[in-house]
Write an enzyme that holds these catalytic residues in place. Structure first.
Site, PDB file in Angstrom:
ATOM      1  N   GLY A 133     -20.847 -94.256 -87.355  1.00 25.10           N
ATOM      2  CA  GLY A 133     -22.039 -94.785 -87.032  1.00 25.10           C
ATOM      3  C   GLY A 133     -22.538 -96.028 -87.750  1.00 25.10           C
TER       4      GLY A 133
ATOM      5  N   ASN B 243     -22.775 -98.986 -86.452  1.00 25.08           N
ATOM      6  CA  ASN B 243     -23.613 -99.812 -85.413  1.00 25.08           C
ATOM      7  C   ASN B 243     -25.008 -99.129 -85.305  1.00 25.08           C
ATOM      8  OD1 ASN B 243     -22.550-102.076 -84.189  1.00 25.08           O
ATOM      9  ND2 ASN B 243     -20.733-101.084 -83.747  1.00 25.08           N
TER      10      ASN B 243
ATOM     11  N   MET C  34     -17.003 -92.182 -78.040  1.00 34.07           N
ATOM     12  CA  MET C  34     -15.585 -92.154 -77.575  1.00 34.07           C
ATOM     13  C   MET C  34     -15.319 -91.283 -76.352  1.00 34.07           C
ATOM     14  SD  MET C  34     -14.547 -94.249 -79.741  1.00 34.07           S
ATOM     15  CE  MET C  34     -12.983 -94.158 -79.394  1.00 34.07           C
TER      16      MET C  34
ATOM     17  N   ASN D 143     -23.188-100.800 -74.113  1.00 32.76           N
ATOM     18  CA  ASN D 143     -22.041-100.394 -75.065  1.00 32.76           C
ATOM     19  C   ASN D 143     -21.603-101.618 -75.825  1.00 32.76           C
ATOM     20  OD1 ASN D 143     -19.751 -98.788 -76.017  1.00 32.76           O
ATOM     21  ND2 ASN D 143     -18.472-100.154 -74.713  1.00 32.76           N
TER      22      ASN D 143
ATOM     23  N   HIS E 229     -18.160-103.183 -77.632  1.00 36.55           N
ATOM     24  CA  HIS E 229     -16.750-103.089 -77.440  1.00 36.55           C
ATOM     25  C   HIS E 229     -16.074-103.849 -78.490  1.00 36.55           C
ATOM     26  CE1 HIS E 229     -12.885-101.546 -75.891  1.00 36.55           C
ATOM     27  NE2 HIS E 229     -12.637-103.065 -75.680  1.00 36.55           N
TER      28      HIS E 229
ATOM     29  N   THR F 147     -20.796 -99.322 -66.937  1.00 35.14           N
ATOM     30  CA  THR F 147     -20.413 -98.897 -65.210  1.00 35.14           C
ATOM     31  C   THR F 147     -19.512 -97.826 -65.324  1.00 35.14           C
ATOM     32  OG1 THR F 147     -18.676-100.488 -64.922  1.00 35.14           O
ATOM     33  CG2 THR F 147     -21.260-101.124 -64.345  1.00 35.14           C
TER      34      THR F 147
ATOM     35  N   GLU G 176     -16.585 -98.134 -64.399  1.00 32.60           N
ATOM     36  CA  GLU G 176     -15.197 -98.666 -64.689  1.00 32.60           C
ATOM     37  C   GLU G 176     -15.081 -99.070 -66.324  1.00 32.60           C
ATOM     38  OE1 GLU G 176     -12.511-102.296 -63.246  1.00 32.60           O
ATOM     39  OE2 GLU G 176     -14.233-101.899 -62.496  1.00 32.60           O
TER      40      GLU G 176
END
Length: 215
Positions: free
Chosen positions: A11, A13, A89, A106, A108, A140, A142
């Site tokens: 955690g 972030n 995750m 998100n 990344h 999304t 994807e």
């Protein structure tokens, strides 16, 4: 805004968001943190800062759909306006995303669309790139491929290991994630197809990176 943060591990972030709120850099509040694992450090952070949290584990549900419905219910009860995936995750499906259209972001650890999925830092090292970084994007269906809101670039050094590169990228994750939350909270973000426009954002004072205002 009321923020809902989804986590799976330490955690860090989440802590960056907490720090930004406590420093007065964000006028938002975290109304719910959900972890899909017990005993993780992210939960300890919630306890320390008095933040509401729940542990909702995938294995407690017969299907992914039921699991995601439980996530949605908890976030709706907390009246969440924006969902932030901070080291969560799991891949979310339309069952979840349909309840929060363009309201899920998100962080990344790569410059997507490069190095999507797991172990992005290792992928960057294996590929031999000279620059990588991190991305905040809308989520999304994807994987790691939604519209990009902000990115920060990080050089890759010949002596880098996965751990050293990850730590250097993480420093920038902690900067751009709270900044993006503030941009959204202030109504400065609009999406035009795949292109995200941030009104009034300043760029160019750091090599390859956005000028992140107060962050």
């Amino acid at each position: 805004m009321n923020l809902g943060v989804l986590v799976s591990g330490r955690g860090s972030n989440l802590q960056a968001i907490i720090d930004a709120i406590e420093a007065g850099k964000l006028n938002d509040s975290i109304s719910m943190v959900i972890s899909d694992k017990e005993g993780v450090r992210a939960v300890d952070r919630c306890l320390k800062h008095g933040i509401p949290y729940r542990v909702i584990k995938r294995k407690d549900f017969r299907s992914k759909e039921e699991f995601e419905k439980a996530l949605v219910e908890a976030l709706k009860e907390a009246e969440v306006d924006l969902v932030v995936l901070a080291g969560f995750m799991r891949i979310l499906s339309a069952t979840f995303l349909g309840h929060f259209p363009m309201k899920v972001i998100n962080i990344h650890p790569s410059l997507i669309p490069a190095f999507q999925g797991m172990h992005a830092q290792r992928q960057a090292l294996d590929y031999g790139v000279k620059i990588t970084g991190c991305t905040v994007h809308f989520v999304t269906e994807e994987l790691d491929n939604g519209p990009v809101i902000a990115q920060a670039c990080v050089p890759v050094f010949p002596e880098d290991t996965e751990e050293s590169l990850s730590e250097r990228i993480l420093h920038h994750e902690h900067r751009i994630l709270p900044q993006v939350i503030r941009w959204i909270s202030e109504g400065r973000v609009r999406v035009e197809g795949r292109r995200v426009v941030v009104e009034g954002a300043r760029y160019g004072t750091l090599p390859f990176n956005p000028e992140l205002e107060d962050f």
